[in-house]
Design an enzyme around this catalytic site. Structure first.
Site, PDB file in Angstrom:
ATOM      1  N   ASP A  19       0.887  -1.171   0.000  1.00  0.00           N
ATOM      2  CA  ASP A  19       0.000   0.000   0.000  1.00  0.00           C
ATOM      3  C   ASP A  19       0.919   1.213   0.000  1.00  0.00           C
ATOM      4  OD1 ASP A  19      -2.219   1.862   0.507  1.00  0.00           O
ATOM      5  OD2 ASP A  19      -3.314   0.097   1.197  1.00  0.00           O
ATOM      6  N   HIS A  59      -4.189   2.166  -4.601  1.00  0.00           N
ATOM      7  CA  HIS A  59      -3.410   2.078  -3.355  1.00  0.00           C
ATOM      8  C   HIS A  59      -1.968   1.647  -3.627  1.00  0.00           C
ATOM      9  CE1 HIS A  59      -6.086   2.872   0.065  1.00  0.00           C
ATOM     10  NE2 HIS A  59      -7.065   2.374  -0.664  1.00  0.00           N
ATOM     11  N   ASP A  79      -9.623  -0.830  13.749  1.00  0.00           N
ATOM     12  CA  ASP A  79      -8.872   0.440  13.859  1.00  0.00           C
ATOM     13  C   ASP A  79      -9.808   1.562  14.313  1.00  0.00           C
ATOM     14  OD1 ASP A  79     -10.208   0.199  11.385  1.00  0.00           O
ATOM     15  OD2 ASP A  79      -8.814   1.553  10.369  1.00  0.00           O
ATOM     16  N   GLU A 125     -10.868   1.195  -3.682  1.00  0.00           N
ATOM     17  CA  GLU A 125     -10.601   2.629  -3.677  1.00  0.00           C
ATOM     18  C   GLU A 125      -9.617   3.115  -4.742  1.00  0.00           C
ATOM     19  OE1 GLU A 125     -11.457   3.887   0.873  1.00  0.00           O
ATOM     20  OE2 GLU A 125      -9.511   2.945   0.571  1.00  0.00           O
ATOM     21  N   GLU A 160      -2.768   2.860   9.935  1.00  0.00           N
ATOM     22  CA  GLU A 160      -2.301   4.232   9.720  1.00  0.00           C
ATOM     23  C   GLU A 160      -1.865   4.867  11.045  1.00  0.00           C
ATOM     24  OE1 GLU A 160      -4.988   2.962   8.365  1.00  0.00           O
ATOM     25  OE2 GLU A 160      -5.398   3.801   6.377  1.00  0.00           O
TER      26      GLU A 160
END
Ligand code: ACM
Ligand code: ZN
Length: 722
Positions: A165, A243, A392, A299, A443
């Site tokens: 990614d 990504h 997350d 995405e 992240e």
């Protein structure tokens, strides 16, 4: 050995239940605190004296492990276990079944040995997974092995590794060495500085101070073997076609512009992208024996494809009308290649767009619809909807937690998820729902302690969803066991979140009795909850919660958990009003945002107040200003009107600049009663709520609220009229 006499689903029986609760809550704590709960179990009283070395030994006179491929009724992963005063007999049709039976034994082992029990157990789903993003932050081989160890204790059997990614490419490739020499290190570890702060630059391996890293194939083979020994399959993910910013830092010729830092999508019109895909996946399949290979698919921005001559030429050649078809074209090619090697692809649910590849499996993450749709089309599906399965997300009130990506999935919410709700799917479709997975994107998770804190104990709820029959799943029963297992996890050195002292309030609005009933719950067990209804902080002499509180007018409930007379953690609050606006007609002069209708037009006047997340189907969101008029039905004396708003700037939710109140007799001529400005700063990154409350003596039939949207979204719930 006595003949097994299994009572189906006997955990629900009163006597046994009392025994289970008692032993989970005190006494011999670990005796029957099993997670996931077995399908069928009967306790007989007494113990077989054993220790863990006896259980872990291959076989013995008193401990017999039998693999009998002809054993019926327990499937590929189930087992039949009998423990009596003389010994243990564990039978399964496979080694995996014996392994899971041993995990049950290890969980049952207490100071007195193993309780005499008969269990016949097998999983509800064949796919019971966790996902770990090692791209945004990398985690050591040892940490991944520790995770696999813990997972296998709870009978998980899939670990999906998100290996590539924008955060960095994490597996060294023979044919493309620059992926790790130029795409695995970056200027900053902190995602808020590096990505959100728009730095987003990579550095060559060896640069002083660079953050990053990668696994060698040898590292990964060790992880794969370690997992296989514990019946966990590692599913590798390589992201296509989006990504992929890190790929273009190393090989810019693979993106449309041919230059790094110009986007995250492969150029679909460039044959080199296909060559790269085939070469990389060939190496991936050499390392990972998994039948399913995850090829990403989520995405993709697709913007550059619209102007890229190569992509446009391919669209013309193939007669494609949309860039979604370009994505689909590429995924079809990936599938053909992966199938040609005897494997199958799985991808995020965007791979449905533009046409699903014929044999592809789907991970449904943007809700459940895509999953059900794919199953109906005959495709295999893993359910991993964001609103439940994203670890997350925050697990407690955000302002008490380390910074997270947003959302709100406390363990009770996670546990409430059922991959096969009601009878919404026919049996032939149901069989395509392979199972369930929770995802931990990293992240904002930069070290191992923080990773364990986010994953556990929520992952235990996922384990039970994946294994235990739905008819046996019960939150009140689970939370008792969960509290014990948090201690077990801590003893094992897992930095599990210790569960929250917050109170969860659930409301029931009764428009016939004109009252609101509020039930309290807590993750902590046992929990002595004390509360007030007048907004004051409860103390050791405040009433103990023992049954739901009924509110006929207004209450400001404040509640907390007490241990030995001391308040633990912060109090929780809930304002409740059975107010005069409830269910009155409302008219909007401004535009509602269709995605955040909060379940209907009267959401602002239904008595239910929004909770900690704007996605809880209570909050109403607008990209426009808000301008709404409530019709009270007749001339009414109005004394107090309030509305509550949320701010969470990460996803672009702001407080209104101001809120105004108007009243009118006829619905045409409105008198301004007041204006209140926000007192929350627009750059305040904490989750913030503000109530805009007007008090006075007005008379009128129509009550109008206007709120000025400063930018982005504004979110409101509820409008309270007294
Ligand atoms: C995803 O969360 N982008 C799959
Ligand atoms: Zn292109």
């Amino acid at each position: 050995m006595k003949k097994a006499n299994i009572i189906k689903h006997s955990w629900g029986a009163g006597v046994l239940c009392a025994l289970v609760l008692a032993s989970c809550a005190g006494g011999n704590p670990d005796a029957v605190c099993l997670i996931p709960k077995p399908a069928e179990m009967q306790m007989h009283g007494g113990f077989f004296k054993a220790d863990s070395s006896m259980i872990l030994a291959p076989d013995g006179e008193k401990v017999r492990y039998v693999v009998d491929s002809a054993l019926a009724g327990v499937g590929d992963e189930g087992y039949r276990l009998t423990v009596d005063g003389d010994g243990i007999e564990l039978k399964a049709a496979t080694e995996a079944g014996v392994f899971y039976g041993k995990q049950t034994l290890l969980q049952m082992l207490g100071n007195e040995g193993i309780p005499c029990v008969e269990i016949e157990d097998s999983p509800r789903f064949g796919y019971r997974g966790l996902h770990l993003d090692v791209s945004r932050h990398i985690f050591s081989k040892e940490e991944i092995m520790k995770l696999i160890d813990v997972m296998s204790s709870y009978k998980f059997n899939r670990l999906h590794l998100h290996l590539t990614d924008a955060g960095g490419w994490r597996l060294k490739m023979d044919k493309y060495p620059r992926l790790t020499s130029h795409g695995a290190f970056r200027t900053e570890s902190d995602w808020r500085k590096w990505w959100d702060g728009n730095d987003r630059k990579y550095l060559p391996e060896g640069t002083e101070g660079a953050y990053g890293g990668y696994y060698t194939k040898d590292d990964m083979r060790q992880i794969v073997a370690y997992a296989a020994d514990r019946f966990v399959t590692i599913i590798p993910e390589v992201e296509f076609p989006g990504h992929s910013e890190e790929v273009f830092a190393a090989y810019p010729e693979l993106c449309c512009s041919g230059k790094p830092y110009t986007g995250g999508d492969f150029c679909i019109g460039n044959p080199k992208s296909y060559e790269f895909m085939e070469n990389v996946l060939t190496e991936i399949m050499e390392v990972f024996p998994s039948e399913l290979i995850h090829i990403g698919g989520d995405e993709a921005g697709k913007q550059n494809w619209k102007t890229c001559p190569k992509c446009q030429a391919l669209m013309r050649k193939e007669g494609m009308k949309s860039v979604e078809e370009l994505q689909s074209h590429f995924i079809h090619k990936v599938e053909e290649f992966v199938n040609s090697k005897g494997r199958r692809i799985i991808g995020w649910d965007e791979i449905l767009e533009g046409g699903l590849a014929p044999r592809a499996s789907v991970m449904s993450w943007r809700g459940e619809e895509a999953g059900f749709k794919s199953a109906a089309m005959g495709h295999d599906v893993v359910m991993t909807p964001g609103g439940y399965m994203y670890l997350d997300f925050y697990q407690a009130f955000p302002n008490t937690q380390p910074y997270a990506i947003g959302g709100y999935t406390p363990v009770k919410k996670v546990y409430s998820y059922n991959p096969l709700p009601d009878d919404s799917l026919t049996a032939d479709r149901e069989k395509h729902i392979l199972g369930v997975q929770a995802n931990t994107w990293t992240e904002y998770i930069k070290d191992e302690k923080h990773l364990e804190y986010m994953m556990f104990p929520r992952a235990l709820a996922v384990a039970e969803i994946g294994w235990t029959p739905q008819s046996l799943r019960d939150w009140n029963d689970f939370k008792v066991r969960l509290n014990r297992h948090v201690e077990t996890l801590h003893r094992r050195g897992v930095n599990a979140f210790p569960l929250s002292y917050e109170i969860d309030f659930s409301m029931e609005v009764d428009t016939v009795a004109r009252q609101i009933t509020v039930a309290f719950d807590a993750e902590k067990y046992p929990a002595e909850i004390r509360y007030t209804t007048d907004g004051t902080v409860p103390d050791a002499s405040s009433p103990v919660y023992d049954k739901p509180v009924v509110v006929k007018d207004s209450a400001h409930i404040v509640a907390g958990i007490f241990v030995d007379g001391k308040l633990m953690g912060d109090v929780s609050e809930k304002k409740v009003d059975y107010h005069r606006g409830i269910n009155k007609p409302i008219h909007y002069n401004s535009e509602l945002y269709p995605g955040y209708m909060a379940g209907g037009m009267n959401a602002l006047l239904d008595g239910y107040r929004g909770g900690l997340t704007y996605a809880d189907q209570r909050w109403q969101g607008y990209l426009d200003n808000l301008d709404c008029v409530v019709d009270m039905g007749e001339q009414t004396e109005i004394h107090k009107v309030s509305s509550r708003w949320m701010q969470l700037i990460g996803p672009g939710v702001y407080q209104p600049e101001y809120v105004e109140l108007y009243v009118s007799d006829n619905g045409d001529d409105f008198e301004l009663c007041g204006k209140i400005d926000t007192d929350i700063k627009q750059d305040d990154s904490q989750l913030k709520f503000q109530e805009y409350a007007f008090s006075g003596n007005w008379k009128g039939r129509y009550v109008r609220i206007k709120a000025k949207n400063p930018k982005g979204f504004i979110f409101v719930d509820e409008i309270v009229i007294w």
